[in-house]
Design a protein around this motif. Sequence first.
Motif, PDB file in Angstrom:
ATOM      1  N   ARG A   1       0.834  -1.196   0.000  1.00 26.85           N
ATOM      2  CA  ARG A   1       0.000   0.000   0.000  1.00 26.85           C
ATOM      3  C   ARG A   1       0.869   1.246   0.000  1.00 26.85           C
ATOM      4  O   ARG A   1       1.900   1.300   0.659  1.00 26.85           O
ATOM      5  CB  ARG A   1      -0.925   0.039   1.223  1.00 26.85           C
TER       6      ARG A   1
ATOM      7  N   GLU B   1      -8.549   5.345   0.095  1.00 23.87           N
ATOM      8  CA  GLU B   1      -9.327   5.548   1.329  1.00 23.87           C
ATOM      9  C   GLU B   1      -8.401   6.087   2.406  1.00 23.87           C
ATOM     10  O   GLU B   1      -7.182   5.913   2.335  1.00 23.87           O
ATOM     11  CB  GLU B   1      -9.997   4.252   1.778  1.00 23.87           C
TER      12      GLU B   1
ATOM     13  N   ASP C   1      -6.728   6.180   6.035  1.00 20.94           N
ATOM     14  CA  ASP C   1      -6.332   5.312   7.138  1.00 20.94           C
ATOM     15  C   ASP C   1      -5.573   6.217   8.100  1.00 20.94           C
ATOM     16  O   ASP C   1      -4.405   6.520   7.883  1.00 20.94           O
ATOM     17  CB  ASP C   1      -5.452   4.174   6.628  1.00 20.94           C
TER      18      ASP C   1
ATOM     19  N   THR D   1      -4.665   6.188   1.526  1.00 23.19           N
ATOM     20  CA  THR D   1      -3.963   4.952   1.186  1.00 23.19           C
ATOM     21  C   THR D   1      -4.473   4.360  -0.117  1.00 23.19           C
ATOM     22  O   THR D   1      -5.644   4.496  -0.472  1.00 23.19           O
ATOM     23  CB  THR D   1      -4.084   3.902   2.303  1.00 23.19           C
TER      24      THR D   1
END
Length: 133
Positions: free
Chosen positions: A53, A102, A104, A109
């Motif tokens: 990620r 999204e 985090d 991320t």
Amino acid sequence: MPFQKFTGRHKYHTHNPLVTIQQRGTISLNAAAVDLLGHPPAVELYFDQETHRIGIGATAESTPASYPLRKQQTSDSYLFSGAAFCRFHEIDFTQTRRFIAEMDGDLLTVDLTGTQATVRKPRGQRNGRPPSE
């Protein structure tokens, strides 16, 4: 059904935060992604080797190793150069790929295993036309 006048190019709008890694290593964020980051002047990049990620964090332009965001004039996208980051972490950028992002914590991320490939022809070869000579 009556004729409808075509008034120009269709602009693709989405409320989903999107991050695109372009073929030359430029990384773009759509308006929804920049909104989630709070419209920063620059970003910092992180990478999680275990989960594959990318993390993108808001920062000031004066922060060492920051990447200034440049707004595209013709759209609501923001760009920064990510080629060195991609090469260092062996992230493929041989084709343009778009990801849904999204939050985090404080990081936007991108899960590189959840890609939506966007295949594009080189400029000048789109719409079946060869490049002009």
